[in-house]
Design an enzyme around this catalytic site. Structure first.
Site, short mmCIF file in Angstrom:
data_model
loop_
_atom_site.label_atom_id
_atom_site.label_comp_id
_atom_site.label_asym_id
_atom_site.label_seq_id
_atom_site.Cartn_x
_atom_site.Cartn_y
_atom_site.Cartn_z
N TYR A 71 0.86 -1.17 0.00
CA TYR A 71 0.00 0.00 0.00
C TYR A 71 0.90 1.23 0.00
O TYR A 71 1.72 1.40 0.90
CB TYR A 71 -0.90 0.01 1.24
CG TYR A 71 -1.72 1.28 1.37
CD1 TYR A 71 -2.65 1.62 0.40
CD2 TYR A 71 -1.55 2.14 2.45
CE1 TYR A 71 -3.40 2.78 0.50
CE2 TYR A 71 -2.30 3.30 2.56
CZ TYR A 71 -3.22 3.62 1.59
OH TYR A 71 -3.95 4.77 1.69
N HIS A 109 -4.66 5.16 -2.43
CA HIS A 109 -5.85 6.00 -2.52
C HIS A 109 -5.44 7.35 -3.10
O HIS A 109 -4.40 7.88 -2.74
CB HIS A 109 -6.47 6.22 -1.13
CG HIS A 109 -6.99 4.97 -0.51
ND1 HIS A 109 -6.31 4.29 0.48
CD2 HIS A 109 -8.12 4.27 -0.74
CE1 HIS A 109 -7.00 3.22 0.82
NE2 HIS A 109 -8.10 3.18 0.10
N ILE A 118 -3.55 10.98 -10.73
CA ILE A 118 -4.25 9.91 -11.46
C ILE A 118 -3.55 9.64 -12.79
O ILE A 118 -3.27 8.49 -13.14
CB ILE A 118 -5.74 10.27 -11.65
CG1 ILE A 118 -6.44 10.30 -10.28
CG2 ILE A 118 -6.43 9.28 -12.58
CD1 ILE A 118 -7.76 11.06 -10.26
#
Length: 158
Positions: A71, A109, A118
């Site tokens: 993560y 996230h 993104i």
């Protein structure tokens, strides 16, 4: 000018804290820094000509069945140093290390309005796999995307 990476240790933890204060709208707690330290080689500080200008901080998580996934808690580079390949070097390091350690998934996230992040992750084959509403409590918009990538394992040497 050269770009280099260095591991996170107690003695340079303050560098990561200062970077995070400059880069992110969220304040990170002691657990974040403990996870970053315990991830070993998965957390790196990025230097441009010996100046600390970026970092990637990861947490290793065990999935059901025992598989490990990575993560990415944070990855950021100070604005004047963006576009020089520092973020790319940090992310490539995590992807290469994951492949070497047979870790098949990396995820993170991203705030839904963070178009720069993104598009950065999409360049490396990450995909938006989920939207979580009201993920963030003190920033707007509160929604995030889960962005993930399955890591291709290196072919076995014959």
């Amino acid at each position: 000018m050269r770009i280099s990476l260095d591991g996170l240790r107690d003695k340079n933890l303050m560098q990561l804290k200062k970077l995070n204060m400059a880069l992110f709208p969220v304040r990170y707690n002691d657990k974040y820094y403990a996870d970053a330290l315990s991830s070993g080689e998965f957390t790196k500080l990025g230097y441009y000509s010996d100046i600390c200008v970026g970092a990637v901080a990861c947490r290793l998580e065990k999935k059901d069945g025992g598989a490990i996934r990575v993560y990415i808690m944070t990855l950021g580079v100070l604005a004047p140093y963006r576009g020089l390949g520092i973020g790319t070097k940090l992310l490539n390091h995590v992807m290469d290390l994951s492949a070497k350690q047979n870790i098949s998934e990396i995820y993170l996230h991203v705030q839904t309005n963070n178009e720069d992040a993104i598009s950065f992750y999409k360049k490396f084959g990450f995909e938006i796999t989920e939207t979580i509403e009201n993920y963030y409590t003190n920033i707007s918009p509160p929604d995030c995307y889960v962005v993930s990538k399955l890591v291709t394992q290196p072919a076995a040497k014959k």
